[in-house]
Design a protein around this motif. Structure first.
Motif, PDB file in Angstrom:
ATOM      1  N   ASN A   1      -5.931   4.409  11.471  1.00 45.51           N
ATOM      2  CA  ASN A   1      -5.442   5.323  12.509  1.00 45.51           C
ATOM      3  C   ASN A   1      -4.033   4.925  12.943  1.00 45.51           C
ATOM      4  OD1 ASN A   1      -7.089   7.486  13.197  1.00 45.51           O
ATOM      5  ND2 ASN A   1      -8.519   6.180  14.323  1.00 45.51           N
ATOM      6  N   THR A   2      -3.045   5.289  12.162  1.00 44.86           N
ATOM      7  CA  THR A   2      -1.663   4.953  12.527  1.00 44.86           C
ATOM      8  C   THR A   2      -0.768   6.183  12.661  1.00 44.86           C
ATOM      9  OG1 THR A   2      -1.194   4.575  10.171  1.00 44.86           O
ATOM     10  CG2 THR A   2      -1.707   2.642  11.509  1.00 44.86           C
ATOM     11  N   ASP A   3      -1.302   7.367  12.361  1.00 44.63           N
ATOM     12  CA  ASP A   3      -0.470   8.577  12.425  1.00 44.63           C
ATOM     13  C   ASP A   3       0.037   8.811  13.851  1.00 44.63           C
ATOM     14  OD1 ASP A   3      -1.073   8.890   9.803  1.00 44.63           O
ATOM     15  OD2 ASP A   3      -2.351  10.662  10.052  1.00 44.63           O
ATOM     16  N   GLY A   4       1.352   9.002  13.961  1.00 37.18           N
ATOM     17  CA  GLY A   4       1.930   9.349  15.253  1.00 37.18           C
ATOM     18  C   GLY A   4       1.966   8.232  16.268  1.00 37.18           C
ATOM     19  N   LEU A   5       1.711   6.990  15.832  1.00 32.61           N
ATOM     20  CA  LEU A   5       1.723   5.875  16.791  1.00 32.61           C
ATOM     21  C   LEU A   5       3.117   5.336  17.070  1.00 32.61           C
ATOM     22  CD1 LEU A   5      -1.327   3.518  16.032  1.00 32.61           C
ATOM     23  CD2 LEU A   5      -0.916   4.922  18.044  1.00 32.61           C
ATOM     24  N   GLY A   6       4.114   5.763  16.298  1.00 24.98           N
ATOM     25  CA  GLY A   6       5.471   5.294  16.511  1.00 24.98           C
ATOM     26  C   GLY A   6       5.764   3.946  15.886  1.00 24.98           C
TER      27      GLY A   6
ATOM     28  N   GLY B   1      10.000  -0.039  13.580  1.00 26.31           N
ATOM     29  CA  GLY B   1      10.338  -0.994  12.535  1.00 26.31           C
ATOM     30  C   GLY B   1       9.167  -1.715  11.918  1.00 26.31           C
ATOM     31  N   VAL B   2       7.933  -1.316  12.258  1.00 21.82           N
ATOM     32  CA  VAL B   2       6.749  -1.979  11.722  1.00 21.82           C
ATOM     33  C   VAL B   2       6.449  -1.467  10.315  1.00 21.82           C
ATOM     34  CG1 VAL B   2       4.262  -2.346  12.018  1.00 21.82           C
ATOM     35  CG2 VAL B   2       5.778  -2.343  14.012  1.00 21.82           C
ATOM     36  N   LYS B   3       6.220  -2.383   9.397  1.00 19.79           N
ATOM     37  CA  LYS B   3       5.902  -2.008   8.022  1.00 19.79           C
ATOM     38  C   LYS B   3       4.444  -1.587   7.911  1.00 19.79           C
ATOM     39  CE  LYS B   3       9.324  -4.992   5.759  1.00 19.79           C
ATOM     40  NZ  LYS B   3       9.520  -6.152   4.841  1.00 19.79           N
ATOM     41  N   LEU B   4       4.222  -0.480   7.194  1.00 22.27           N
ATOM     42  CA  LEU B   4       2.879   0.001   6.927  1.00 22.27           C
ATOM     43  C   LEU B   4       2.596  -0.067   5.434  1.00 22.27           C
ATOM     44  CD1 LEU B   4       2.725   3.216   9.182  1.00 22.27           C
ATOM     45  CD2 LEU B   4       2.124   0.859   9.794  1.00 22.27           C
ATOM     46  N   ALA B   5       1.339  -0.269   5.091  1.00 26.11           N
ATOM     47  CA  ALA B   5       0.933  -0.238   3.691  1.00 26.11           C
ATOM     48  C   ALA B   5       0.933   1.194   3.196  1.00 26.11           C
ATOM     49  CB  ALA B   5      -0.445  -0.874   3.541  1.00 26.11           C
ATOM     50  N   GLU B   6       0.724   1.362   1.895  1.00 27.37           N
ATOM     51  CA  GLU B   6       0.761   2.694   1.297  1.00 27.37           C
ATOM     52  C   GLU B   6      -0.276   3.636   1.906  1.00 27.37           C
ATOM     53  OE1 GLU B   6       0.309   4.483  -3.207  1.00 27.37           O
ATOM     54  OE2 GLU B   6       1.312   2.551  -2.954  1.00 27.37           O
TER      55      GLU B   6
ATOM     56  N   VAL C   1       3.663   3.416  20.425  1.00 28.91           N
ATOM     57  CA  VAL C   1       4.687   2.371  20.461  1.00 28.91           C
ATOM     58  C   VAL C   1       6.059   3.022  20.568  1.00 28.91           C
ATOM     59  CG1 VAL C   1       5.719   0.447  19.215  1.00 28.91           C
ATOM     60  CG2 VAL C   1       3.237   0.812  19.125  1.00 28.91           C
ATOM     61  N   ALA C   2       6.789   2.663  21.611  1.00 26.42           N
ATOM     62  CA  ALA C   2       8.130   3.227  21.819  1.00 26.42           C
ATOM     63  C   ALA C   2       9.222   2.247  21.419  1.00 26.42           C
ATOM     64  CB  ALA C   2       8.305   3.635  23.277  1.00 26.42           C
ATOM     65  N   GLY C   3       8.851   1.026  21.130  1.00 25.62           N
ATOM     66  CA  GLY C   3       9.807  -0.002  20.744  1.00 25.62           C
ATOM     67  C   GLY C   3       9.105  -1.335  20.673  1.00 25.62           C
ATOM     68  N   PRO C   4       9.799  -2.400  20.303  1.00 24.99           N
ATOM     69  CA  PRO C   4       9.162  -3.712  20.174  1.00 24.99           C
ATOM     70  C   PRO C   4       8.490  -4.193  21.457  1.00 24.99           C
ATOM     71  CG  PRO C   4      11.297  -3.731  19.100  1.00 24.99           C
ATOM     72  CD  PRO C   4      11.208  -2.423  19.835  1.00 24.99           C
TER      73      PRO C   4
ATOM     74  N   GLN D   1       0.065 -10.844  12.741  1.00 21.39           N
ATOM     75  CA  GLN D   1       1.398 -10.487  13.234  1.00 21.39           C
ATOM     76  C   GLN D   1       2.101  -9.593  12.224  1.00 21.39           C
ATOM     77  OE1 GLN D   1       4.221 -13.762  13.721  1.00 21.39           O
ATOM     78  NE2 GLN D   1       4.966 -12.844  15.632  1.00 21.39           N
ATOM     79  N   THR D   2       2.768  -8.546  12.720  1.00 17.21           N
ATOM     80  CA  THR D   2       3.544  -7.660  11.855  1.00 17.21           C
ATOM     81  C   THR D   2       4.922  -8.260  11.608  1.00 17.21           C
ATOM     82  OG1 THR D   2       4.613  -6.348  13.596  1.00 17.21           O
ATOM     83  CG2 THR D   2       2.354  -5.736  12.981  1.00 17.21           C
ATOM     84  N   ASN D   3       5.749  -7.527  10.891  1.00 20.62           N
ATOM     85  CA  ASN D   3       7.116  -7.984  10.657  1.00 20.62           C
ATOM     86  C   ASN D   3       7.970  -7.897  11.912  1.00 20.62           C
ATOM     87  OD1 ASN D   3       6.826  -5.041  10.125  1.00 20.62           O
ATOM     88  ND2 ASN D   3       9.063  -5.150   9.922  1.00 20.62           N
ATOM     89  N   VAL D   4       7.511  -7.172  12.933  1.00 22.71           N
ATOM     90  CA  VAL D   4       8.168  -7.159  14.241  1.00 22.71           C
ATOM     91  C   VAL D   4       7.458  -8.207  15.090  1.00 22.71           C
ATOM     92  CG1 VAL D   4       8.715  -5.788  16.290  1.00 22.71           C
ATOM     93  CG2 VAL D   4       8.752  -4.723  14.023  1.00 22.71           C
ATOM     94  N   PRO D   5       8.102  -9.313  15.453  1.00 20.51           N
ATOM     95  CA  PRO D   5       7.409 -10.474  16.040  1.00 20.51           C
ATOM     96  C   PRO D   5       6.566 -10.180  17.268  1.00 20.51           C
ATOM     97  CG  PRO D   5       9.644 -11.066  15.402  1.00 20.51           C
ATOM     98  CD  PRO D   5       9.535  -9.584  15.223  1.00 20.51           C
TER      99      PRO D   5
END
Length: 451
Positions: A265-270, A275-280, A117-120, A291-295
């Motif tokens: 599997n979210t490491d290095g995905l950008g 601006g996407v929120k991730l859990a701990e 992901v490079a942006g919204p 849907q994430t916090n980025v619409p």
């Protein structure tokens, strides 16, 4: 703004391909999908499908032994892992072609490379190019987790177990969840000497009465189970892998399989940069609509760490496509999802365990444990267990748990009734199919305990 695509899906597993196909084929969206490894994801390539085929292979010796007890003059030779693996690889290739053909038939553009992901509204491909998209769906699944310790580079995970050149003679499995227990039963069935370590009781989180029976029968099959153990160090020697445990244990094995959980599997995905929120634990945080916090960014499947099951990911992907592109807003239903653990014997479960149900209020518990006709005639001590957990007030069946051969097949049917809100009286009103193991589900008249 004009976009290159209406939807870009990152990940070619079950949830991603379903979302892409429905959005493109049924709703007319312009869709692209990127997969960096093989189409089909964890389930098809390194999970449910190859594991179930290994389950079938591992049942051979027990089937031959039972056939002898029924009068057949039978014998079994050695297991040819190389021959089996060749057929397994061919089957996975066939399934991957089907998945790929499904995307092509729907008009989805497939990129056989990593995407981030490079942006919204932007996705960057491994070849350095960037594409724009109105919506992004993250469906990258999960991966096995191995804790940090000295010598961790010597272990394998469930990803590598299907690719072994030869079966080990002595295998240590570390972990106590369903993946660890399934592979313990599989490898023991294939003739491997299996030892299993875990820091806590096996199958924690499942119904206690059921898991106790499964563990006892695993031990009866020769699986050497030890709990309360944490490995501190593994050394590679001429004799094999030398294990140092927290109980001062010193053992040597030919291979060590770690099945100590999975992580998203979210490491290095950008994602965080976008601006996407991730859990701990790294999971993508989503709402009931995926849907994430980025619409413009959504996520489905194991990467969200909701329910890590293939059919759930498929339903989440389908609901997403219908909501965003089909003008049919709907949420994936995560209530009363039936599942199976392919140990020997199998474990089918739907709804609440007895322990969890008690936390919600008074319950009645119905249990039938017995030696089934088939195995008893063959002289086996194997037992099965049928269990219903019922709300004392409403009489609704809150949990159904089955420990038996083919329990996965049985729990699917019970799950339908439970999804419809069936009561104990409605189970009782259903005429039994005789003689079957499953008839016990509709013939248990009195509770064994109430709480």
């Amino acid at each position: 703004m004009t976009f290159d695509y209406d939807l870009f899906v990152i990940g070619g597993g079950s949830g991603g391909v379903r979302a892409a196909r429905i959005a493109a084929n049924e709703h007319g969206a312009k869709v692209a999908l990127a997969e960096e490894y093989r189409m089909g994801g964890t389930c098809v390539i390194r999970g449910c499908v190859p594991k179930k085929l290994m389950v079938f292979a591992s049942q051979g010796p027990a089937m031959i032994e039972e056939a002898r007890a029924y009068g057949w003059d039978t014998q079994i030779g050695g297991f040819d892992w190389t021959a089996f693996r060749g057929k397994l690889d061919a089957e996975l290739d066939r399934l991957e072609r089907i998945y790929r053909a499904g995307q092509q038939g729907a008009g989805v553009t497939v990129y056989d490379q990593r995407a981030t992901v490079a942006g919204p509204h932007e996705v960057r491909l491994a070849d350095g190019s960037t594409v724009t998209t109105k919506h992004i769906l993250v469906a990258t699944g999960g991966r096995p987790f191995v804790p940090e310790f000295e010598g961790r580079e010597h272990v394998i995970t469930s990803n590598e177990i299907f690719k072994l050149d030869a079966l080990p003679k002595r295998l240590l499995i570390v972990g106590g969840g369903y993946i660890a227990c399934e592979f313990a039963c599989i490898m023991a069935g294939l003739g491997v000497q299996v030892t299993q370590f875990n820091r806590s009781p096996l199958l924690r989180g499942f119904d206690t009465e059921c898991r106790d029976l499964i563990v006892a029968q695993m031990q009866a099959q020769g699986i050497d189970i030890h709990t309360g153990i944490v490995i501190s160090k593994i050394e590679k020697t001429d004799q094999g892998l030398h294990i140092h445990g927290s109980d001062l244990r010193d053992d040597t094995f030919d291979a060590v399989l770690y099945a100590t959980g999975r992580v998203p599997n979210t490491d290095g995905l950008g994602l965080e940069e976008a601006g996407v929120k991730l859990a701990e634990n790294g999971a993508v945080a989503v709402d009931a609509w995926s849907q994430t916090n980025v619409p413009s960014i959504y996520a489905v499947g194991d990467v969200t760490d909701r329910i890590q099951l293939t059919p759930v990911a498929i339903r989440e992907g389908h609901a997403f496509a219908d909501t965003v592109f089909g003008a049919n807003p709907r949420k994936a239903d995560h209530e009363l999802v039936a599942s199976a653990v392919f140990t020997r014997p199998e474990f089918g479960t739907c709804g609440l365990s007895e322990e969890d149900a008690r936390k919600q209020g008074p319950v009645e518990v119905y249990v039938s444990a017995f030696r089934p006709m088939r195995s008893m005639f063959a002289g086996s001590d194997a037992r099965v267990l049928m269990k219903l957990v019922v709300c004392k007030q409403s009489q609704r069946v809150l949990g159904c748990h089955i420990v038996a051969p083919e329990a996965g097949e049985m729990i699917q049917m019970a799950g339908i009734a439970m999804k419809m809100g069936a009561t104990k009286a409605q189970f009782d009103a259903t005429c039994a199919v005789h003689p079957t193991m499953a008839e016990e589900l509709v013939t248990m008249r009195k509770p064994v305990r109430t709480a």
